[in-house]
Enzyme design. Sequence first.
Site, PDB file in Angstrom:
ATOM      1  N   GLY A  59       0.814  -1.216   0.000  1.00  0.00           N
ATOM      2  CA  GLY A  59       0.000   0.000   0.000  1.00  0.00           C
ATOM      3  C   GLY A  59       0.841   1.258   0.000  1.00  0.00           C
ATOM      4  N   GLY A  79       2.672   2.426  -2.693  1.00  0.00           N
ATOM      5  CA  GLY A  79       2.964   2.956  -4.027  1.00  0.00           C
ATOM      6  C   GLY A  79       4.260   2.418  -4.603  1.00  0.00           C
ATOM      7  CG  ASP A  95       2.332  -0.516 -10.788  1.00  0.00           C
ATOM      8  OD1 ASP A  95       2.623   0.536 -11.361  1.00  0.00           O
ATOM      9  OD2 ASP A  95       1.751  -0.555  -9.686  1.00  0.00           O
TER      10      ASP A  95
HETATM   11  O1  PMV Z   1      -0.611   0.824  -7.379  1.00  0.00           O
HETATM   12  P1  PMV Z   1       0.365   1.952  -7.488  1.00  0.00           P
HETATM   13  O2  PMV Z   1       0.355   2.838  -6.298  1.00  0.00           O
HETATM   14  O3  PMV Z   1       1.719   1.509  -7.890  1.00  0.00           O
HETATM   15  O4  PMV Z   1      -0.156   2.916  -8.683  1.00  0.00           O
HETATM   16  C1  PMV Z   1      -0.293   2.435  -9.968  1.00  0.00           C
HETATM   17  C2  PMV Z   1      -0.181   3.526 -10.996  1.00  0.00           C
HETATM   18  C3  PMV Z   1      -1.477   4.073 -11.536  1.00  0.00           C
HETATM   19  O5  PMV Z   1      -1.116   4.837 -12.675  1.00  0.00           O
HETATM   20  C4  PMV Z   1      -2.175   4.963 -10.520  1.00  0.00           C
HETATM   21  C5  PMV Z   1      -2.447   2.968 -11.955  1.00  0.00           C
HETATM   22  C6  PMV Z   1      -1.970   2.139 -13.131  1.00  0.00           C
HETATM   23  O6  PMV Z   1      -2.386   0.977 -13.216  1.00  0.00           O
HETATM   24  O7  PMV Z   1      -1.191   2.644 -13.959  1.00  0.00           O
END
Ligand code: PMV
Length: 310
Positions: free
Chosen positions: A82, A84, A131
């Site tokens: 959680g 990021g 990600d």
């Molecule tokens: O889950 P996080 O905090 O790594 O955020 C993902 C990045 C976003 O652009 C918000 C969502 C995405 O799937 O690209």
Amino acid sequence: MAWGSAPGKLILFGEHAVVFGEPALATAIDLRTEVYARPHEEWLADGASLEAPKYRYVRAAVGRTWTGGPLRFEIRSMIPSGGGLGSSAAVTVATLAALRALGRVEVVPGDVAKEAFAVEHEVQGRASPIDTSTSAHGGGLLVLRERRDQFLWSVERDRRRWFLHDATLPRMSLVVGNTGISAATGPLVARVKDLVDRDPKAAAAVREIGTITGLALAAFRDDDLGAVGALMSRNHRLLQTLGVGHPMLDRLVGAVAPVAYGAKMTGAGGGGSIVALTDRPNEAAAAITAAGGRAFLVEPARGHGVEGHE
Ligand code: PMV
């Protein structure tokens, strides 16, 4: 027994905007998740039921790719969840790698990245592949609307198509400041979509974030970290406009400002973490701690993406 391992990530530019097809830049980091898997008489994760909500990414990875009998998983993660920093992408990619290794299927980063995106989409809803592809590839990753030099693979979903590229980033010191406030990505992404659909100012902010990512790439190429830092600060303000800020994120960004080229929230926001670009990492970490955050020094981990072995 089989083992899979995958890194966490930091989004340097373009989170949220990338979901709408704008460019974005991320880097893998030297914090990893490892997943061990072996055949067992019942489904277990860390000695407990696989049905617990925190194992939903593992469950979805199994559901999509595993046709054998029950397995026992052990999961070890250095990535705060959680925050990021891509903990769910890393556990998804590492699980898929362990399952491939167990089934004697080659661990091909592009194939794992596509499966991992499908898993993330199933669990979290609307998403981009940034990600999961960064975790599978390792090092720097650039997402573009079209295919350019250093192309790796493309991912398609609902008439959107993202082209993933290797990005060469200079050696740099990044300091992460974790707010300790965790916010789920799915609802934040959905909220941004609502806002963009009804507010032309939000739609313009998304496009400007895309422009900033392009400018940041050029600044990285020129080794102009001052320019990169200024673009990070601008990107942070635009993310606030999209409603994914948090007072604690602003507090940490303000605290590191005197000792950093620039800083911004990283990932979905609403809490989570900031990332600061600095050549004074220890001072930046101290400033984050003094402001009530948790600081980590991270090294962009070049060339160290997904791994899996039997
Ligand atoms: O889950 P996080 O905090 O790594 O955020 C993902 C990045 C976003 O652009 C918000 C969502 C995405 O799937 O690209």
